[in-house]
Each structure stands twice: as C-alpha cells, then as structure tokens.
Scaffold this motif. Structure first.
Motif, PDB file in Angstrom:
ATOM      1  N   VAL A   2     108.029  62.856 -18.975  1.00 48.13           N
ATOM      2  CA  VAL A   2     107.878  61.541 -20.146  1.00 48.13           C
ATOM      3  C   VAL A   2     109.190  60.622 -20.040  1.00 48.13           C
ATOM      4  O   VAL A   2     110.320  61.066 -19.751  1.00 48.13           O
ATOM      5  N   LYS A   3     109.001  59.835 -21.041  1.00 49.41           N
ATOM      6  CA  LYS A   3     110.159  58.645 -21.504  1.00 49.41           C
ATOM      7  C   LYS A   3     111.286  59.816 -22.258  1.00 49.41           C
ATOM      8  O   LYS A   3     110.695  60.360 -23.115  1.00 49.41           O
TER       9      LYS A   3
ATOM     10  N   PHE B 152     116.440  65.707 -26.155  1.00 42.18           N
ATOM     11  CA  PHE B 152     115.150  65.343 -25.912  1.00 42.18           C
ATOM     12  C   PHE B 152     114.004  65.857 -26.524  1.00 42.18           C
ATOM     13  O   PHE B 152     114.370  67.310 -26.619  1.00 42.18           O
ATOM     14  N   LEU B 153     112.975  65.800 -26.766  1.00 44.70           N
ATOM     15  CA  LEU B 153     111.283  66.427 -26.939  1.00 44.70           C
ATOM     16  C   LEU B 153     110.908  66.300 -25.554  1.00 44.70           C
ATOM     17  O   LEU B 153     110.579  64.730 -25.197  1.00 44.70           O
TER      18      LEU B 153
ATOM     19  N   ASN C   1     116.953  56.796 -16.738  1.00 48.93           N
ATOM     20  CA  ASN C   1     115.666  56.508 -17.400  1.00 48.93           C
ATOM     21  C   ASN C   1     114.397  57.207 -16.672  1.00 48.93           C
ATOM     22  O   ASN C   1     113.457  57.801 -16.573  1.00 48.93           O
ATOM     23  N   ALA C   2     114.748  56.031 -15.429  1.00 43.48           N
ATOM     24  CA  ALA C   2     113.693  56.785 -14.148  1.00 43.48           C
ATOM     25  C   ALA C   2     113.458  58.389 -13.600  1.00 43.48           C
ATOM     26  O   ALA C   2     112.668  58.996 -13.224  1.00 43.48           O
TER      27      ALA C   2
END
Length: 156
Positions: free
Chosen positions: A77-78, A49-50, A68-69
C-alpha cells in the motif's frame, strides 16, 4: 495518560527507573535530541500508518525518511501516515509521544534498518517529554516487534 501506561509496562519488566522525563518538550526529533544532548539521528521515531485496515508502527532513525517505493514493496500500500486523532485512537499514544511500548492490541511494530547504525537509540515513552535509552536487543525485546524492515532512506 500514555506515559503512565508505558511506565506500568516497564515496571513489569523491571526497567521503569530508566524512563527519562524532561522539563522541556521532546515531541519532535530535534527537540528530543536537544533534551537528550545527542545527535538527532539517534532518536528512534515511531511513524504510524494504516496497512490493510490495521495500525502499524515503523520505528526509524531520526534522520531517516520513508522511502515510498520501499514501503509499497513491503506493505503493498502507499505510505500514508495516520492523522493525529487516528494515531491516538488506534496506537494508544498521542503524536509527540508515540512509541512502540504499551500500544493498543493489534498494533504491529516494525523496526527499520536505519536504526542498526547505533549501539543505543532513544525512543519516546508515551508523552511529549520522555524517552528511554535502549540497545537494539532491548528495543527488540520491549517493543514486541514483528520484524526488521528496510522502508526508509537516509539523507545524502
């Protein structure tokens, strides 16, 4: 090649002889489990991920999925996985062989709680046909992880 980088890293640690290489692909959780003759959940997959402009790896159990939560609560961040090209450029390993060993400078490695169910797990070693069996303390030691996180959910 990334596997050579990983083997060199492991050689300095005295464990290069433990790297397993297969005549078949281990590029996905399912293929790795077949190659190793183990349950898919014991494959330690490395997800890239970034986060705030920096590459991050989350090493999780093969049956875990990013929540995701939880990810957003932890990293603010998402969760958006890197593209295959960005993964290779930023992490130092191509998709299918991404692992938490011998990564590029600045990559932060996090170990997900989903791995804690197992005595040993099987992360890749930089190629799409390699793995190594490690205990969790060994995974901690050799991955230079930042911390344990809880950003995944298990099936069911």
């Amino acid at each position: 090649m990334a596997i050579e980088k990983v083997k060199e890293y492991f050689k300095r640690l005295g464990i290069d002889g433990r790297v397993l290489e297969f005549d078949v692909s281990s590029a996905t959780v399912e293929l790795a489990a077949q190659a190793l003759n183990c349950e898919p959940c014991r494959i330690a997959k490395s997800l890239s991920f970034l986060v705030e402009g920096a590459a991050v790896l989350v090493v999780a159990a093969g049956d875990a999925r990013v929540d995701n939560a939880k990810f957003k609560a932890k990293f603010h961040v998402k969760a958006k996985m890197l593209s295959p090209a960005d993964t290779e450029a930023l992490i130092g390993h191509a998709v299918g062989g991404v692992c938490p060993f011998a990564v590029n400078d600045g990559v932060k490695v996090y170990l997900d709680e989903s791995l804690k169910r197992f005595a040993t797990v099987f992360p890749a070693c930089g190629s799409s046909n390699s793995a190594i069996e490690l205990t969790l303390p060994e995974l901690e030691r050799y991955s230079s992880y930042v911390e344990w996180v809880d950003v995944c959910k298990l099936p069911g």
